[in-house]
Design a protein around this motif. Sequence first.
Motif: not given
Lengths: 71, 936
Positions: B338, B340, B366-367, B619, B639, B641, B644-645, B818
């Motif tokens: 992944i 960033s 990618t994010c 992702i 990142e 994840i 943030s995910d 973020n």
Amino acid sequence: MTHAVNPQVRLANEIAVQFHHRPTDEAAAAIAQHIKLFWDPRMKADLLRRAETEAASLDPLVLRAVTHLRP
Amino acid sequence: MTLMKEPDLGTPAVAGEATVTVEIDGMPMTVPPGTSVMRAAAMTGIDIPKLCATDSLDAFGSCRLCLVEIDGRKGTPASCTTPVADGMKVRTQTPRVEKLRQGVMELYISDHPLDCLTCSANGDCELQDMSGVVGLRQVRYGYEGENHLDLLTDSSNPYFDFDASKCIACSRCVRACGEIQGTFALTIEGRGFESKVSAGGVDFMDSECVSCGACVQACPTATLQEKSVVELGMPTRSVVTTCAYCGVGCSFKAEMRGDQLVRMVPYKDGGANEGHSCVKGRFAFGYATHPDRELEPMIRESITDEWQVVDWDTAIEHTARKLLEVQAQHGPGSIGGITSSRTTNEEVYVVQKMVRAAFGNNNVDTCARVCHSPTGYGLKQTFGTSAGTQDFKSVAEADVIVVIGANPTDAHPVFASRMKKRIREGAKLIVLDPRTIDLVRSPHIQAQHHLRLQPGTNVAVVNAFAHVVVTEGLVDQDFVDARCEGFEEWAEFIARPENSPEATEAISGVPADELRAAARLYATGGNAAIYYGLGVTEHSQGSTMVMGMANLAMATGNIGRDGVGVNPLRGQNNVQGSCDMGSFPHELSGYRHVSDEAVREVFETLWGRPILPEPGLRIPNMFDAAIDGTFRALFVQGEDIAQSDPNTKHVTAALAAMDLVVVQDLFINETAKFAHVFLPGTSFLEKDGTFTNAERRINRVRPVMAPKTGMHEWEIPCRIAQAMGYEMSYDNPSEIMDEIAAVTPTFAGVSFEKLDKLGSVQWPCNDAAPTGTPIMHVDGFVRGKGAFVPTTFVPTDERSTRKYPLILTTGRILSQYNVGAQTRRTANVAWHPEDVLEIHPHDAEVRGIENGDMVSLASRVGETSLKAVISDRMPVGVVYTTFHHPVTGANVVTTENSDWATNCPEYKVTAVQVGLRTPAGPAQDVARQDIPMAVD
């Protein structure tokens, strides 16, 4: 927490809903094309397997699209 | 005020052809009409003394230091407020004006602390400079009279002091706050001798001040001064670089003492920001040297083991060996990476190259997957490429500004200032947002229409807009006929009754009459520009909505010139760049599909490895495949994840299921808790490369210090690839950009050398556009004809129910960024120490919730707790929170729902229930949060 519904089944059905307003053949071709362009081969293979084993869980348009995805 | 002085011509430039010729101290100069005498003089190389004038602000004429004599005119006019006239003869140095200037300076100095040698602005003070310039030799009034020397210093702001005793009441700070930032937090309180700068009668911290730094920048003395300068002293060198925060991509001068960063000063020549900044870019850089930062590689066999610090060689060898072992056991497609959006183009490019060439698959994502991937899909389908159509400057030509699902004053504050300036000049504003964001009503700003739609109904609303355009004869038929295709089919679809405002009102909650009025304004109000954010993309129909906006812009001819367009406001600084660099699993750099044999051949020839013709895993697919057991190892670049995910439990279950997780980051983040290898990354202060902002502007990121980790971040994937048996090496990052240019047509003309020469360029930059392309689709769309695409509204499956009756939507706040990894490690926590839940008074009342109470927030996938803030900015039935703090874990409750085309998560619609957990005690304090206030 994992998903109760198989991811490929869920994603394919979500795509199909977006094409319900289109004529069936056109929609099936568009769904198949989308899956070809954006899905990893293992996801496509899994979808093809599930179209055989659990067709009832798939949107009829997905089942039509699958015919375009078979080798 | 800044030590590293850039030219200051005193008053702003005036647009237009240079047709007026004047003579200044015998020197001729031709300038556009309306130019001030002061600016014309500066252009001839004659600097007229000034204190209240600076070229970032409109002329004010208060300090009376810039007086000049003009032949044939009476008196001594102020040169800053006097426009040139053809044939005018100006004398800037005469005995008369020299005497007047000395008199003015005497008055200033008689009421100013004479502590220059110990003053923090010593050597960087315009008052000091002007005393010298006017030849001040005495102060006849003495220093014993009434003065302001005993006024107290306001140190409430964590980043700057306000020392009122040094204020000369020039109003530059007040004007900067209004004219540049558009907040109007400052004023001059009192009259005459009692005049003083005031933050609305309270200290700076409790005022409306947003800490953008414009006042500090504008101050000619030490009155408004960075605390870092007070503590460390004046910087001694300066490096122009690019901010590491949002997608605006502001240029800054990193001002240094040795290898210590003293302050970040916005760069006037920065194409994106033109000398402006926000609280994050200007002040929140302390994370780069925070003690939490990890500087050494670490490995461990199991995520329950302690970390073991190792050297780089060991870490690289270990990582490569483990990756190869996983592939040997589970197949070549069992690993991936992944990239960033917080790393440079060059760092992203080498990661995707490592995946495609060394890993031998397309499992790179990618994010941007979780933010703007629908932009990529939607704009490519309609216009031909994934790119915002305009430069930021374009908004100055807009007559109608439509903001959809974006909150620019919080998330893109420097662009918001440009936007607000244009609105103050008269542009009309339409806001589509469930929440009453600041833009709807703020000082000198009032939206003509705030369409407070229900979350999840964007497509219904944009279709209704288009319905009005088509059925009321507002289509720009000439544009459509000449530039587009598919119009007839689309127009037939959009004209159907189900797309009318009257039909969609029941779905969206937007009154039909108001929607019709807004649509008419968009179609007939002149140049109309759409700006949108994640409130568009992060929906089950995110891609459909992007296409819907593109349809609308094409139907009204609002594409291909200044002041119009469809503009994604990108979340992170290099979202655009990370997407451009081939980070998506289905595309190589420049948005070219991996199934294109000719494109693959370009890369295969250069890289010496075959490229697979089918897409890899995105992702969310990686997470699903990890739980399924077919995806076993992941390289995560910069990142988090796990924070943030969406659906945190699902993400962490996937991470825990993998054999190898490699995290490259500044900090041990939430994802690193599941990692087996930690590779320390570099901060933006150590990076050498480029970022590409939301207007496709490629800016240089220049190192101001050596990597604290001992290794450049771009070297890490290269060395892993080498250790896996694939030769991949560069001497420096400019070689990486040269390779990017060689394989990517839209970057063909880009090089570090060109960027250093021009400052920045906007892609496409190639033989057809050697200095870049500020506005896209001017003469034709990238795909040839612009494509209309029917956009049927399909409601999301995520509905409010009896069990989960409210809809949660998430977003960000000005002071945080973020997942907060950077901003939580700065003094910005003073404004936002924790995530809170905004809830409408009615929804709070029926649940017995009061301001500051701890509440539970539960969805069908998880539950968390946080403080409630009651706000009538929220509509009834909708609650809102941010995801900046891991302890809150907002994404514990967000679901697996995603955009049908791209799998971008549906963060903006989650059915939830909110309940009282713990009533707030009297000591519980939410007062210093950025609490939304009532607007009416």
